[in-house]
Enzyme design. Structure first.
Site, mmCIF file in Angstrom:
data_model
loop_
_atom_site.group_PDB
_atom_site.id
_atom_site.type_symbol
_atom_site.label_atom_id
_atom_site.label_comp_id
_atom_site.label_asym_id
_atom_site.label_seq_id
_atom_site.Cartn_x
_atom_site.Cartn_y
_atom_site.Cartn_z
ATOM 1 N N HIS A 281 0.845 -1.198 0.000
ATOM 2 C CA HIS A 281 0.000 0.000 0.000
ATOM 3 C C HIS A 281 0.876 1.242 0.000
ATOM 4 C CE1 HIS A 281 0.734 -0.498 4.315
ATOM 5 N NE2 HIS A 281 0.192 0.674 4.574
ATOM 6 N N HIS B 73 1.447 3.908 1.843
ATOM 7 C CA HIS B 73 2.031 4.660 2.965
ATOM 8 C C HIS B 73 3.562 4.684 2.900
ATOM 9 C CE1 HIS B 73 -1.867 4.181 5.523
ATOM 10 N NE2 HIS B 73 -1.918 5.231 4.716
ATOM 11 N N ASP C 212 5.927 4.608 5.016
ATOM 12 C CA ASP C 212 6.751 3.646 5.764
ATOM 13 C C ASP C 212 6.823 2.285 5.071
ATOM 14 O OD1 ASP C 212 3.944 3.512 6.635
ATOM 15 O OD2 ASP C 212 4.608 2.090 8.163
ATOM 16 N N HIS C 213 6.086 2.126 3.958
ATOM 17 C CA HIS C 213 6.124 0.871 3.200
ATOM 18 C C HIS C 213 6.756 1.027 1.816
ATOM 19 C CE1 HIS C 213 3.535 -1.357 6.096
ATOM 20 N NE2 HIS C 213 3.309 -0.109 6.450
ATOM 21 N N HIS D 99 -7.556 -0.763 5.424
ATOM 22 C CA HIS D 99 -6.547 0.166 5.949
ATOM 23 C C HIS D 99 -6.391 1.322 4.959
ATOM 24 C CE1 HIS D 99 -2.886 1.475 7.989
ATOM 25 N NE2 HIS D 99 -2.206 1.353 6.880
ATOM 26 N N ASP E 196 -0.269 -3.685 6.298
ATOM 27 C CA ASP E 196 -0.954 -3.193 7.494
ATOM 28 C C ASP E 196 -2.416 -3.642 7.534
ATOM 29 O OD1 ASP E 196 1.414 -1.962 8.098
ATOM 30 O OD2 ASP E 196 0.708 0.085 7.743
ATOM 31 N N HIS F 106 4.466 -4.577 10.649
ATOM 32 C CA HIS F 106 4.947 -3.934 11.885
ATOM 33 C C HIS F 106 5.089 -4.935 13.025
ATOM 34 C CE1 HIS F 106 4.455 0.366 10.692
ATOM 35 N NE2 HIS F 106 3.524 -0.131 9.880
HETATM 36 FE FE FE Z 1 2.654 0.885 8.175
HETATM 37 ZN ZN ZN Z 2 -0.037 1.716 6.499
#
Ligand code: FE
Ligand code: ZN
Length: 253
Positions: free
Chosen positions: A53, A55, A57-58, A111, A128, A166
């Protein structure tokens, strides 16, 4: 096949996997440096990058890694993911070029609306959407969408190893205990995760079979959850559960 959870950012894992010849793929590289270090240490060559996805952080390290290695970036259809060589959608079977790996794409909105999971070789990379003993926050999707996504993941083989985005497991256990206090499988999982974390090891991958026994978000139909969360139907019960988790603060030990 070798599977590695590479810690990144504050509590992300970048999943790195290779065949015996060192052909590797990475899932959700939120940053490039830890992946580069892990590849160099093992003399692996990165052939493919898979994203779940949009985001940061990915996906934050995907372009840098692709530029450095020539790996192809596989991503869901979403304009917020700018760099992608191959766009994927629900039901696609993707053979990763330069490697023996093939994965099935499962759309898992909730999400985010374009979130996908990658399933193959007994592994599920679910970003996530599904966490061990938890699930992702509903940023863009509805409770009904997220529940349908989790239902699809729950129907995979029980031996599937769940590779989440995570390290949230221990905190998730504290919440799960608050809604499912008599669950012996959950207590056992929490005790073993506590030991793993004390040794500095990831709590992941998790086994889907264990998640079906421990994860309240996969247990909305279990009598304990039905009793704990009065609701008109399972979607409403799931929504209540997710709301309760959003407001949950564990007491510091
Ligand atoms: Fe994340
Ligand atoms: Zn996420």
């Amino acid at each position: 096949m070798s599977l590695l959870a590479v810690p990144a950012l504050s509590d992300n894992y970048i999943w790195l996997c290779a065949d015996a010849a060192g052909n590797a793929f990475a899932v959700d590289p939120g940053e490039a440096a830890p992946v580069q270090a892990a590849l160099a240490q093992r003399d692996w060559r990165l052939r493919a990058i898979m994203l779940t996805h949009h985001h940061a952080d990915h996906i934050g390290g995907a372009a840098e890694l692709a530029d450095a290695t020539g790996a192809k970036v596989h991503a869901p259809i979403d304009a917020r993911i700018v760099r992608a060589d191959v766009r994927v959608a629900d039901g696609d079977r993707i053979a990763l070029a330069g490697s023996p790996f093939t994965f099935e794409v499962i759309a898992v909105p909730g999400h985010t609306r374009s979130h996908v999971a990658w399933f193959g070789h007994g592994l599920l990379f679910c970003g996530d959407t599904l966490f061990s003993v938890g699930c992702g926050r509903l940023f863009e999707g509805t409770p009904a969408q997220m529940l349908a996504s989790l239902d699809r993941l729950a129907a995979l083989p029980a031996a599937t190893r769940i590779c989440c985005g995570h390290e949230y497991t221990l905190a998730n256990c504290a919440f799960a205990r608050s809604v499912d206090p008599a669950n012996a499988a959950l207590a056992a999982r929490e005790a073993s995760v506590r030991e793993q974390r004390a040794r500095g090891e990831p709590s992941l991958p998790a086994l889907l079979g264990d998640e079906l026994a421990c994860n309240p978000f996969l247990r909305v139909d279990a009598p304990a959850l039905v009793a704990a969360l009065p609701a008109a139907d399972r979607v409403e019960r799931f929504a209540r559960l997710r709301e309760r988790k959003d407001g949950f603060r564990s007491v510091p030990a």
